[in-house]
Design a protein around this motif. Sequence first.
Motif, PDB file in Angstrom:
ATOM      1  N   VAL A   7       0.931  -0.987  -0.106  1.00 15.28           N
ATOM      2  CA  VAL A   7      -0.124  -0.039   0.062  1.00 15.28           C
ATOM      3  C   VAL A   7       0.930   1.403  -0.083  1.00 15.28           C
ATOM      4  O   VAL A   7       1.741   1.430   0.903  1.00 15.28           O
ATOM      5  N   THR A   8       0.527   2.139  -1.114  1.00 17.55           N
ATOM      6  CA  THR A   8       1.521   3.228  -1.186  1.00 17.55           C
ATOM      7  C   THR A   8       0.695   4.419  -0.624  1.00 17.55           C
ATOM      8  O   THR A   8      -0.429   4.367  -0.862  1.00 17.55           O
ATOM      9  N   LEU A   9       1.487   5.484  -0.280  1.00 16.94           N
ATOM     10  CA  LEU A   9       1.000   6.855   0.320  1.00 16.94           C
ATOM     11  C   LEU A   9       1.109   7.864  -0.594  1.00 16.94           C
ATOM     12  O   LEU A   9       1.067   9.002  -0.116  1.00 16.94           O
ATOM     13  N   ARG A  10       1.636   7.558  -1.720  1.00 11.43           N
ATOM     14  CA  ARG A  10       1.891   8.548  -2.785  1.00 11.43           C
ATOM     15  C   ARG A  10       0.404   9.409  -3.062  1.00 11.43           C
ATOM     16  O   ARG A  10      -0.589   8.444  -3.240  1.00 11.43           O
ATOM     17  N   PRO A  11       0.471  10.567  -3.168  1.00 12.09           N
ATOM     18  CA  PRO A  11      -1.038  11.095  -3.240  1.00 12.09           C
ATOM     19  C   PRO A  11      -1.909  10.719  -4.405  1.00 12.09           C
ATOM     20  O   PRO A  11      -3.178  10.532  -4.308  1.00 12.09           O
ATOM     21  N   SER A  12      -1.166  10.538  -5.373  1.00 10.73           N
ATOM     22  CA  SER A  12      -1.918   9.673  -6.662  1.00 10.73           C
ATOM     23  C   SER A  12      -2.507   8.520  -6.382  1.00 10.73           C
ATOM     24  O   SER A  12      -3.665   8.184  -6.962  1.00 10.73           O
ATOM     25  N   ALA A  13      -1.637   7.804  -5.809  1.00  9.34           N
ATOM     26  CA  ALA A  13      -2.292   6.216  -5.431  1.00  9.34           C
ATOM     27  C   ALA A  13      -3.570   6.343  -4.368  1.00  9.34           C
ATOM     28  O   ALA A  13      -4.588   5.588  -4.434  1.00  9.34           O
ATOM     29  N   VAL A  14      -3.245   7.363  -3.262  1.00 10.44           N
ATOM     30  CA  VAL A  14      -4.479   7.669  -2.338  1.00 10.44           C
ATOM     31  C   VAL A  14      -5.653   8.064  -2.811  1.00 10.44           C
ATOM     32  O   VAL A  14      -6.782   7.377  -2.654  1.00 10.44           O
ATOM     33  N   LEU A  15      -5.494   8.852  -3.876  1.00  6.10           N
ATOM     34  CA  LEU A  15      -6.663   9.629  -4.759  1.00  6.10           C
ATOM     35  C   LEU A  15      -7.278   8.322  -5.376  1.00  6.10           C
ATOM     36  O   LEU A  15      -8.580   8.050  -5.620  1.00  6.10           O
ATOM     37  N   ARG A  16      -6.314   7.411  -6.289  1.00  8.34           N
ATOM     38  CA  ARG A  16      -7.107   6.421  -6.957  1.00  8.34           C
ATOM     39  C   ARG A  16      -7.641   5.474  -5.978  1.00  8.34           C
ATOM     40  O   ARG A  16      -8.825   4.776  -6.520  1.00  8.34           O
ATOM     41  N   ASP A  17      -7.179   5.119  -4.645  1.00  6.52           N
ATOM     42  CA  ASP A  17      -8.164   4.085  -3.880  1.00  6.52           C
ATOM     43  C   ASP A  17      -9.253   4.758  -3.345  1.00  6.52           C
ATOM     44  O   ASP A  17     -10.346   4.314  -3.495  1.00  6.52           O
ATOM     45  N   TYR A  18      -9.326   6.135  -3.204  1.00 13.01           N
ATOM     46  CA  TYR A  18     -10.545   6.634  -2.937  1.00 13.01           C
ATOM     47  C   TYR A  18     -11.558   6.886  -3.977  1.00 13.01           C
ATOM     48  O   TYR A  18     -12.713   6.470  -4.015  1.00 13.01           O
ATOM     49  N   TRP A  19     -11.156   6.977  -5.347  1.00 10.09           N
ATOM     50  CA  TRP A  19     -11.662   7.062  -6.429  1.00 10.09           C
ATOM     51  C   TRP A  19     -12.578   5.589  -6.604  1.00 10.09           C
ATOM     52  O   TRP A  19     -13.785   5.386  -7.136  1.00 10.09           O
ATOM     53  N   VAL A  20     -11.735   4.507  -6.413  1.00  8.16           N
ATOM     54  CA  VAL A  20     -12.276   2.878  -6.458  1.00  8.16           C
ATOM     55  C   VAL A  20     -13.629   3.027  -5.595  1.00  8.16           C
ATOM     56  O   VAL A  20     -14.647   2.538  -6.231  1.00  8.16           O
ATOM     57  N   VAL A  21     -13.337   3.491  -4.386  1.00  6.14           N
ATOM     58  CA  VAL A  21     -14.494   3.609  -3.565  1.00  6.14           C
ATOM     59  C   VAL A  21     -15.849   4.478  -3.902  1.00  6.14           C
ATOM     60  O   VAL A  21     -16.627   3.974  -3.877  1.00  6.14           O
ATOM     61  N   LEU A  22     -15.322   5.566  -4.422  1.00  7.26           N
ATOM     62  CA  LEU A  22     -16.540   6.555  -4.968  1.00  7.26           C
ATOM     63  C   LEU A  22     -17.255   5.873  -5.901  1.00  7.26           C
ATOM     64  O   LEU A  22     -18.418   6.275  -5.997  1.00  7.26           O
ATOM     65  N   LYS A  23     -16.667   5.020  -6.749  1.00 11.02           N
ATOM     66  CA  LYS A  23     -17.406   4.603  -8.022  1.00 11.02           C
ATOM     67  C   LYS A  23     -18.281   3.377  -7.533  1.00 11.02           C
ATOM     68  O   LYS A  23     -19.129   3.015  -8.556  1.00 11.02           O
ATOM     69  N   GLU A  24     -18.456   3.001  -6.221  1.00  9.80           N
ATOM     70  CA  GLU A  24     -18.899   2.068  -5.999  1.00  9.80           C
ATOM     71  C   GLU A  24     -20.456   2.676  -5.417  1.00  9.80           C
ATOM     72  O   GLU A  24     -20.381   3.485  -4.484  1.00  9.80           O
ATOM     73  N   PRO A  25     -21.597   2.800  -6.258  1.00 13.16           N
ATOM     74  CA  PRO A  25     -22.876   3.295  -5.879  1.00 13.16           C
ATOM     75  C   PRO A  25     -23.621   3.020  -4.876  1.00 13.16           C
ATOM     76  O   PRO A  25     -24.131   3.942  -4.114  1.00 13.16           O
ATOM     77  N   THR A  26     -23.372   1.732  -4.234  1.00 11.56           N
ATOM     78  CA  THR A  26     -24.047   1.061  -3.152  1.00 11.56           C
ATOM     79  C   THR A  26     -23.481   1.851  -1.904  1.00 11.56           C
ATOM     80  O   THR A  26     -24.159   2.099  -1.018  1.00 11.56           O
ATOM     81  N   PHE A  27     -22.118   1.979  -2.046  1.00  9.21           N
ATOM     82  CA  PHE A  27     -21.418   2.590  -1.125  1.00  9.21           C
ATOM     83  C   PHE A  27     -21.744   3.836  -0.799  1.00  9.21           C
ATOM     84  O   PHE A  27     -22.211   4.383   0.369  1.00  9.21           O
ATOM     85  N   MET A  28     -21.791   4.649  -1.754  1.00 10.61           N
ATOM     86  CA  MET A  28     -21.981   5.829  -1.775  1.00 10.61           C
ATOM     87  C   MET A  28     -23.597   6.302  -1.418  1.00 10.61           C
ATOM     88  O   MET A  28     -23.693   7.226  -0.496  1.00 10.61           O
ATOM     89  N   ILE A  29     -24.321   5.693  -1.718  1.00 13.18           N
ATOM     90  CA  ILE A  29     -25.745   5.775  -1.366  1.00 13.18           C
ATOM     91  C   ILE A  29     -26.175   5.691  -0.064  1.00 13.18           C
ATOM     92  O   ILE A  29     -26.698   6.388   0.736  1.00 13.18           O
ATOM     93  N   TYR A  30     -25.609   4.484   0.568  1.00 12.41           N
ATOM     94  CA  TYR A  30     -25.795   4.405   1.927  1.00 12.41           C
ATOM     95  C   TYR A  30     -24.826   5.104   2.905  1.00 12.41           C
ATOM     96  O   TYR A  30     -25.350   5.332   3.935  1.00 12.41           O
ATOM     97  N   ALA A  31     -23.559   5.515   2.498  1.00  9.10           N
ATOM     98  CA  ALA A  31     -22.896   6.564   3.151  1.00  9.10           C
ATOM     99  C   ALA A  31     -23.441   7.779   3.115  1.00  9.10           C
ATOM    100  O   ALA A  31     -23.426   8.483   4.463  1.00  9.10           O
ATOM    101  N   MET A  32     -24.024   8.068   2.226  1.00  8.41           N
ATOM    102  CA  MET A  32     -24.869   9.530   2.226  1.00  8.41           C
ATOM    103  C   MET A  32     -26.062   9.607   3.109  1.00  8.41           C
ATOM    104  O   MET A  32     -26.296  10.360   4.060  1.00  8.41           O
TER     105      MET A  32
END
Length: 402
Positions: free
Chosen positions: A193-218
Amino acid sequence: MSKKELKKVILLLGVLSALGPFSIDMYLPGFPAIAKDLNVSIADVGLSLTSYFIGISVGQLFYGPIIDRFGRKAPLLFGLSLYTVAAIICAMAPTVHWLIALRALLALGGCAGMVAGRAIVRDLFPPADTAKVFSTLMLIMGVAPLIAPTMGGLIVASLGWRYIFGFLALISALMLAAVYFFLPVSRQPDPSVTLRPSAVLRDYWVVLKEPTFMIYAMAGGFATGGLFAYVAGSPFIYMNLLHFTDAQYGWLFSFNALGYIAGSQVNRLCLRTSTSVRVAELSSLCISIVGFVMVAGVVTQSLPWMGFLTLLFLYLFALGFLTPNTSALTLEPITRNIGSASAFMGFIQLLFGALASAVVSYLHNGTAIPMAGVMAFCAIASFTLLLVQKFRTSDRNVEAAA
């Protein structure tokens, strides 16, 4: 791990989770004393609550990748150390602006426990059991809002508001020792697991693209917003409009907190015969109805104060069903980057909470309308999102059948 060991972990995580409610509820009875001592209004002191919510929401985004990289325990120890130091400095704040800034620093330390705690639950328990575990954690941490306001009121009356932060520093130091000696390692550090900003943002983007996650999180975020709107508005309403004393406010706040915890425990029983999705939908509907009735009663001035307090209790009781289920449903579709997912879920929830508390303070007009209005809006928004997810699931089922 054996069942006995798992129960010990749940107990420790529950006690750790209590640090958040203590950080919020314990100093609420001190708002008038802080305002008088620092020569500002209660609304200005309320901004220190908002800064705490902002700090604890944004800070989680930093801890998410860190606990995936270095494991859960080391970042947790760092966060508790930062919290202890920040609490000591809070006790010496010379102005309200210093207090607002230091509360944000306090939050940056405290949010480590929130991210790590949820990730540890997801590490050790299957998705089907996480809602029950979260409900159990709410039972343990529920002791905090029951006793924190009363303790805070007693400390303010006998020693002064600054000693509240000294007490919080002591609690954090004890938790730091408990985590160091008794919390097992649920996940080893992962050098991949890298802490480079680009990799961190990519990991968060993977989470954001999951619609079920986003709907229940909101949906959970709006539920949290309703809770924090109550936390932000209750000191003024109870002590200024209804003329309760500091001690009486503490008892009333504790009573409503008991309703919130009771709802979470009845939720565990409901999950034996129903699903998290169904319980979340029904509880959000109940909260929406209660919120609407509360706003209508406050605006028309037709609601007696006992009726108002009853509706607040019912709102929090039903919220106790909604919160653990939305948390479990949010993390259910995530199999990788659990730390990042836990952090982003917490960010959304507490960002909504910060915004709700800020809106209540901004709309402050000497009535209960701002608090009741924000609570009702959050409830209806949460219910709407759950309906959207229900229709999405139905459409997918129809497509699968075809």
